[in-house]
Structures are given as C-alpha cells and as structure tokens.
Design a protein around this motif. Structure first.
Motif, short mmCIF file in Angstrom:
data_model
loop_
_atom_site.label_atom_id
_atom_site.label_comp_id
_atom_site.label_asym_id
_atom_site.label_seq_id
_atom_site.Cartn_x
_atom_site.Cartn_y
_atom_site.Cartn_z
N GLN A 1 35.19 -3.10 81.80
CA GLN A 1 35.67 -4.49 81.82
C GLN A 1 34.62 -5.44 81.24
O GLN A 1 34.95 -6.34 80.47
N ARG A 2 33.36 -5.21 81.61
CA ARG A 2 32.28 -6.06 81.13
C ARG A 2 32.15 -5.93 79.61
O ARG A 2 32.06 -6.91 78.89
N ARG A 3 32.16 -4.69 79.12
CA ARG A 3 32.06 -4.45 77.67
C ARG A 3 33.22 -5.10 76.93
O ARG A 3 33.04 -5.69 75.86
N LYS A 4 34.43 -4.99 77.49
CA LYS A 4 35.60 -5.59 76.86
C LYS A 4 35.44 -7.11 76.78
O LYS A 4 35.76 -7.71 75.75
N VAL B 1 32.56 -8.78 76.74
CA VAL B 1 31.49 -9.06 75.77
C VAL B 1 32.04 -8.94 74.35
O VAL B 1 31.74 -9.79 73.49
N GLU B 2 32.84 -7.92 74.09
CA GLU B 2 33.44 -7.75 72.77
C GLU B 2 34.37 -8.92 72.44
O GLU B 2 34.38 -9.42 71.30
N HIS B 3 35.15 -9.35 73.41
CA HIS B 3 36.06 -10.49 73.23
C HIS B 3 35.25 -11.75 72.89
O HIS B 3 35.61 -12.49 71.96
N ALA C 1 32.31 -11.88 71.56
CA ALA C 1 31.74 -11.70 70.21
C ALA C 1 32.79 -12.02 69.15
O ALA C 1 32.47 -12.66 68.13
N ARG C 2 34.03 -11.58 69.38
CA ARG C 2 35.10 -11.90 68.43
C ARG C 2 35.34 -13.40 68.36
O ARG C 2 35.53 -13.96 67.28
N GLU D 1 33.17 -15.74 68.95
CA GLU D 1 32.03 -16.32 68.24
C GLU D 1 32.17 -16.12 66.73
O GLU D 1 31.90 -17.05 65.96
N THR D 2 32.62 -14.95 66.33
CA THR D 2 32.84 -14.68 64.91
C THR D 2 33.92 -15.59 64.34
O THR D 2 33.76 -16.17 63.26
#
Length: 162
Positions: free
Chosen positions: A116-119, A121-123, A125-126, A128-129
C-alpha cells in the motif's frame, strides 16, 4: 551576547521540526497506528516542544524569535488539523505499520501494508510528473503567445515601413 546566541541556538534546535519540511518521527513500536494517531502525535510534539523563555524588554530580537517560533508551531498544528499533511501522515502511518506488523510476527500483513505504501509513493510520483509536465506545457504556451505577439509587432512594423 553569548546568552542571546545560546537562546537563539536553543530556539532553532527546538523549533527545527516545526519550521520546515521535517515532521516529528513516530517512535518504533508494535502498535498499529491510525491516521488520527499519527496526526495527534504530531500535534502533541508541536505543543510540547520547549520555547525559549520570554526575554526582558532589552532583548527584543529574542522575543521576536520566540514569537516566530510560536507562530510556526501554530501554523504546523493548523496544517495537521485541517488535513494539509494527511498524505505525509498516511505515508508515515503505512511505514510504521509495516514495521509494527513485522515486529508482531505477521510478515503477510507487513507485506500488504508495505505494498500500500509503495502504491501511494508511486501515485505521488506520477502526480509530481504530471504537475511538472503541466508546468512545462504552460511555459510552452506562454512562449508561443509571446512569439505570436512578437510576430504581430514585426508585421506591423513592416507594414509601416512600406
């Protein structure tokens, strides 16, 4: 003068978590925390952080620093309470809970929470991009608008020269 430097140093050290991007760390434990637990801890730490003693009227710079520290504390508490730091709190909660589940001997639950944490963080990052791409597109549009205005001015000047 030395007293003022010591007081200022103490103020900066005590208020460092309140002044900028650093939020208080949650102590390691086997307790599984909720988002509210994390936010309440941050408010508790902010309220319990020591302030420099109020100085005499001869040391107005010390009192100004104290007032800034109090204001920073209040801003942090307000940001936590109004939900402005909920994403950061959620990340801290998930990281803490993954470690807590490991401590409790439940690696399956720890892996689920870490996923859940990784998901999240990835969200983030997206997001931010996408924000960087949006800013680049806005800058490109402004450049195109500026170029168009310059072309119009050049055309006007050429027409006036004939």
């Amino acid at each position: 003068m030395i007293r003022l430097l010591k007081a200022t140093l103490c103020l900066l050290l005590c208020a460092a978590p309140l002044l900028g991007g650093h939020l208080p760390d949650i102590p390691s434990s086997a307790a599984v925390l909720s988002l509210v637990d994390v936010k309440e801890y941050w408010v508790y730490i902010a309220l319990s952080a020591p302030l420099t003693p109020e100085a005499s009227s001869f040391h107005t710079e010390q009192n100004a620093a104290r007032a800034q520290s109090i204001a920073a504390r209040q801003r942090l508490i307000e940001r936590v309470r109004c939900g402005a730091l909920d994403t950061e709190a959620r990340l801290v909660q998930l990281q803490h809970n993954a470690a807590a589940w490991e401590t409790r001997g439940n690696p399956t639950e720890a892996a689920r929470v870490e996923a859940q944490r990784r998901k999240l963080v990835e969200h983030l990052a997206r997001l931010e991009t996408l924000e960087a791409q949006r800013a680049a597109a806005v800058a490109q549009q402004q450049s195109a608008d500026s170029l168009k205005r310059l072309e119009c001015q050049i055309a006007t000047l050429r027409a006036g020269c004939r």
